[in-house]
Scaffold this motif. Structure first.
Motif, short mmCIF file in Angstrom:
data_model
loop_
_atom_site.label_atom_id
_atom_site.label_comp_id
_atom_site.label_asym_id
_atom_site.label_seq_id
_atom_site.Cartn_x
_atom_site.Cartn_y
_atom_site.Cartn_z
N GLU A 17 22.89 43.70 14.76
CA GLU A 17 23.99 43.26 13.90
C GLU A 17 24.58 41.94 14.39
O GLU A 17 24.95 41.09 13.59
CB GLU A 17 25.08 44.34 13.82
N THR A 18 24.64 41.76 15.70
CA THR A 18 25.17 40.52 16.27
C THR A 18 24.30 39.33 15.87
O THR A 18 24.82 38.27 15.51
CB THR A 18 25.25 40.62 17.80
N LEU A 19 22.99 39.51 15.94
CA LEU A 19 22.09 38.41 15.57
C LEU A 19 22.11 38.15 14.08
O LEU A 19 22.00 37.00 13.64
CB LEU A 19 20.67 38.68 16.05
N ILE A 20 22.28 39.19 13.30
CA ILE A 20 22.40 39.00 11.86
C ILE A 20 23.65 38.18 11.54
O ILE A 20 23.63 37.30 10.70
CB ILE A 20 22.38 40.35 11.12
N ILE A 91 17.50 36.46 23.17
CA ILE A 91 18.76 35.78 22.93
C ILE A 91 19.82 36.65 23.57
O ILE A 91 20.00 37.81 23.20
CB ILE A 91 19.01 35.62 21.42
N LYS A 92 20.46 36.10 24.57
CA LYS A 92 21.48 36.87 25.29
C LYS A 92 22.75 36.90 24.45
O LYS A 92 23.31 35.86 24.10
CB LYS A 92 21.76 36.26 26.65
N GLU A 93 23.15 38.09 24.09
CA GLU A 93 24.34 38.26 23.25
C GLU A 93 25.56 38.45 24.13
O GLU A 93 25.49 39.02 25.21
CB GLU A 93 24.14 39.48 22.34
N ARG A 94 26.69 37.95 23.62
CA ARG A 94 27.94 38.12 24.38
C ARG A 94 28.65 39.36 23.91
O ARG A 94 28.60 39.79 22.84
CB ARG A 94 28.89 36.97 24.16
#
Length: 94
Positions: A17-20, A91-94
């Motif tokens: 969901e974060t990448l979306i 991709i490192k998500e925060r």
């Protein structure tokens, strides 16, 4: 010989969901980059596209674009995110 594009198939890649959510920011930025380049080339806003006079109806802020125009930028962003994952990058998500 006719050119036949062969993009890497990313149809099986799932995004969080974060990448979306990141997709929309990437789409907006893609439009900003495109707009900036057109303006540097002497293009200005026009109600109808007119290549000879360098007028384009999409030289407006992203949020003012019709959904049909945003779709192209969103698809490009989504495919880019999926390709990054398909190629083994994270991709490192925060």
């Amino acid at each position: 010989m006719t050119y036949q594009p062969k993009p890497i198939d990313v149809s099986n890649i799932e995004l969080s969901e974060t990448l979306i959510a990141l997709q929309e920011k990437l789409a907006e930025n893609a439009h900003e980059v495109w707009s900036q380049e057109r303006i540097k080339q002497g293009w200005t806003y026009g109600k109808k596209r007119d290549d000879s006079n360098k007028k384009h109806p999409c030289l407006v802020p992203y949020e003012e674009l019709p959904e049909s125009e945003k779709h192209f930028d969103r698809e490009l962003a989504m495919n880019t995110l999926k390709l990054i994952k398909k190629l083994g990058y994270e991709i490192k998500e925060r």
